[in-house]
Design an enzyme around this catalytic site. Sequence first.
Site, PDB file in Angstrom:
ATOM      1  N   LYS A  45       0.861  -1.201   0.000  1.00 14.90           N
ATOM      2  CA  LYS A  45       0.000   0.000   0.000  1.00 14.90           C
ATOM      3  C   LYS A  45       0.881   1.229   0.000  1.00 14.90           C
ATOM      4  O   LYS A  45       1.838   1.301   0.766  1.00 14.90           O
ATOM      5  CB  LYS A  45      -0.861  -0.013   1.277  1.00 14.90           C
ATOM      6  CG  LYS A  45      -1.825   1.156   1.373  1.00 14.90           C
ATOM      7  CD  LYS A  45      -3.109   0.853   0.651  1.00 14.90           C
ATOM      8  CE  LYS A  45      -3.977   2.075   0.422  1.00 14.90           C
ATOM      9  NZ  LYS A  45      -3.559   2.886  -0.754  1.00 14.90           N
TER      10      LYS A  45
ATOM     11  N   LYS B  66       5.074   2.320   8.517  1.00 12.91           N
ATOM     12  CA  LYS B  66       3.975   3.134   9.067  1.00 12.91           C
ATOM     13  C   LYS B  66       2.651   2.369   9.107  1.00 12.91           C
ATOM     14  O   LYS B  66       1.884   2.519  10.057  1.00 12.91           O
ATOM     15  CB  LYS B  66       3.884   4.490   8.380  1.00 12.91           C
ATOM     16  CG  LYS B  66       3.164   4.580   7.086  1.00 12.91           C
ATOM     17  CD  LYS B  66       2.914   6.030   6.700  1.00 12.91           C
ATOM     18  CE  LYS B  66       3.948   6.560   5.746  1.00 12.91           C
ATOM     19  NZ  LYS B  66       3.420   7.640   4.876  1.00 12.91           N
TER      20      LYS B  66
ATOM     21  N   LYS C  51       5.279   1.835  -2.946  1.00 18.08           N
ATOM     22  CA  LYS C  51       5.339   3.231  -3.406  1.00 18.08           C
ATOM     23  C   LYS C  51       5.605   3.234  -4.887  1.00 18.08           C
ATOM     24  O   LYS C  51       6.195   2.290  -5.424  1.00 18.08           O
ATOM     25  CB  LYS C  51       6.480   3.969  -2.699  1.00 18.08           C
ATOM     26  CG  LYS C  51       6.312   5.473  -2.699  1.00 18.08           C
ATOM     27  CD  LYS C  51       5.303   5.878  -1.650  1.00 18.08           C
ATOM     28  CE  LYS C  51       5.239   7.348  -1.405  1.00 18.08           C
ATOM     29  NZ  LYS C  51       4.589   7.623  -0.103  1.00 18.08           N
TER      30      LYS C  51
ATOM     31  N   THR D 155      -4.574  13.281   6.068  1.00 19.98           N
ATOM     32  CA  THR D 155      -3.177  13.322   6.531  1.00 19.98           C
ATOM     33  C   THR D 155      -2.983  14.491   7.501  1.00 19.98           C
ATOM     34  O   THR D 155      -2.379  14.335   8.565  1.00 19.98           O
ATOM     35  CB  THR D 155      -2.198  13.425   5.330  1.00 19.98           C
ATOM     36  OG1 THR D 155      -2.548  12.417   4.387  1.00 19.98           O
ATOM     37  CG2 THR D 155      -0.766  13.234   5.763  1.00 19.98           C
TER      38      THR D 155
ATOM     39  N   ASN E 251      -1.346  19.691  -0.032  1.00 20.49           N
ATOM     40  CA  ASN E 251      -2.610  19.198   0.508  1.00 20.49           C
ATOM     41  C   ASN E 251      -2.539  18.898   2.006  1.00 20.49           C
ATOM     42  O   ASN E 251      -3.340  19.395   2.794  1.00 20.49           O
ATOM     43  CB  ASN E 251      -3.042  17.954  -0.279  1.00 20.49           C
ATOM     44  CG  ASN E 251      -4.315  17.367   0.288  1.00 20.49           C
ATOM     45  OD1 ASN E 251      -5.344  18.031   0.315  1.00 20.49           O
ATOM     46  ND2 ASN E 251      -4.247  16.150   0.785  1.00 20.49           N
TER      47      ASN E 251
ATOM     48  N   SER F  30      -7.292   5.829   3.711  1.00 18.29           N
ATOM     49  CA  SER F  30      -7.231   4.985   2.503  1.00 18.29           C
ATOM     50  C   SER F  30      -7.726   3.576   2.848  1.00 18.29           C
ATOM     51  O   SER F  30      -8.437   2.937   2.064  1.00 18.29           O
ATOM     52  CB  SER F  30      -5.793   4.874   1.988  1.00 18.29           C
ATOM     53  OG  SER F  30      -5.492   5.931   1.112  1.00 18.29           O
TER      54      SER F  30
HETATM   55  N1  GLU Z   1       1.078   8.935   0.084  1.00 20.99           N
HETATM   56  C1  GLU Z   1       0.521   8.846   1.391  1.00 20.99           C
HETATM   57  C2  GLU Z   1       1.586   8.422   2.376  1.00 20.99           C
HETATM   58  O1  GLU Z   1       2.764   8.597   2.124  1.00 20.99           O
HETATM   59  C3  GLU Z   1      -0.737   7.991   1.453  1.00 20.99           C
HETATM   60  C4  GLU Z   1      -0.596   6.564   1.066  1.00 20.99           C
HETATM   61  C5  GLU Z   1      -1.915   5.814   0.971  1.00 20.99           C
HETATM   62  O2  GLU Z   1      -2.966   6.377   1.222  1.00 20.99           O
HETATM   63  O3  GLU Z   1      -1.849   4.641   0.609  1.00 20.99           O
HETATM   64  O4  GLU Z   1       1.284   7.996   3.455  1.00 20.99           O
END
Ligand code: GLU
Length: 432
Positions: free
Chosen positions: A73, A97, A109, A193, A224, A362
């Site tokens: 994810k 995380k 990623k 976030t 954002n 998410s």
């Molecule tokens: N890009 C965000 C992060 O670094 C969200 C990742 C997601 O929602 O999967 O946590």
Amino acid sequence: MSRQKDHANLFDDARSRLREVFDAINVHGDARERLMQPNLAMQVSVPVRMDDGSLRVLPGWRVQYDNTLGPAKGGIRFHPDVNQDEVTTLSLWMAVKCAVVDLPYGGGKGGVKVDPKQLSKLELERLARGYVRAIADIMGPDRDIPAPDVNTNPTIMGWMADEFDHLARGKVPAAITGKPPALGGSLGRVAATGRGALHVLDMWASREQRRPEETTLAIQGFGNAAYHFARLAHERGYRIVAVSDSKGAIYSREGLDPDPIMEQKTQNQRLHDMVYCDDSVCIAEDAEPIERDDLLTLKADVLVLAALENQVHADNVDQIKAGALLEIANGPVTSRADERLEERGVPVLPDVLANTGGVIVSYYEWVQNRSGERWSEEDINQRLAERLKRESELVFERAEREEISYRKAAYRQGIERIADAIQRRGNCQDSD
Ligand code: GLU
């Protein structure tokens, strides 16, 4: 140590942090071996038809770091500095995380090396769709679920989700999160976030018996996550003395209100129906422009890092005068700088806890998509607050008990969960 050397290799830096955690909590054998490198790193070339008829082929990546706790994810970023080392490191941080806040996910990623602000809206849509076609074979609700990251947003996730549906010959909304609500996106995802980071700050502040009204914030970034954090923090009573973006910074001793700043900054964007905003926060009236780097060394109670990685490093860490740091960006403090802050007794609320609000919501989006339910925004915000309270308290208590930094406590919490699952999986998987 020079700045260059301090963060020459992001992944090496991230792995050195990991080794320390392995040693501290006695992770041995399979888990130690597995977590030192990604499961899968895919490099792709994304062809994009430009409006003038020419073809540009852009390098892109998707990295699945680990899938022990669940499917990979993590977001997709469009940025001129994207490279494999960065995407791999960010995927490792995603794995940590997700485990820190107990989500049933591994880490992934993706990224494309491009300056998306140079593309027209249609070129950007072709890029988004082309990227999905390139990585579709390794995506899916049970394999790898992309989401927004730097320079990607719900509009782009909507195009990507639509492309994936075409390839799958059916509706698979749980394959991508951060979609617009009209396409199955979750309410509350856009602000999540920033909202999550504010919960973590609030919990820390109340442990320190510090009231929002007597706490000043200097915020690096106005994207954002930073904007929603700033907006909610302002509502809560914190005094925002400075904000910055990639073009400049502004300061006000009396405090800034993020809403009119955003309003002025995005006026042209709205007028011209652009995906990105081209104006700087410096457009704001009633605020004093300052140098971007000077924001980092302001004497605020909390320095909020919400831009990119490697902002506080060996060369500038000793000029940091803030009483504490809050990391909303991924990896904004190098491990050398982190050690120095720890020596100086400056607490850091780490990325792997403080910026998890996005991936938590998410996860709620994915659950809603799989069950066909629609939850109210109130319900989502409530669930987010409860999860962050539970997991942050575990981190704060562990830091106190073991007399370690919040970052070390968060890493220990996350890695322990992953390592335990790796050991319990057994010894003879096909993939060995
Ligand atoms: N890009 C965000 C992060 O670094 C969200 C990742 C997601 O929602 O999967 O946590």
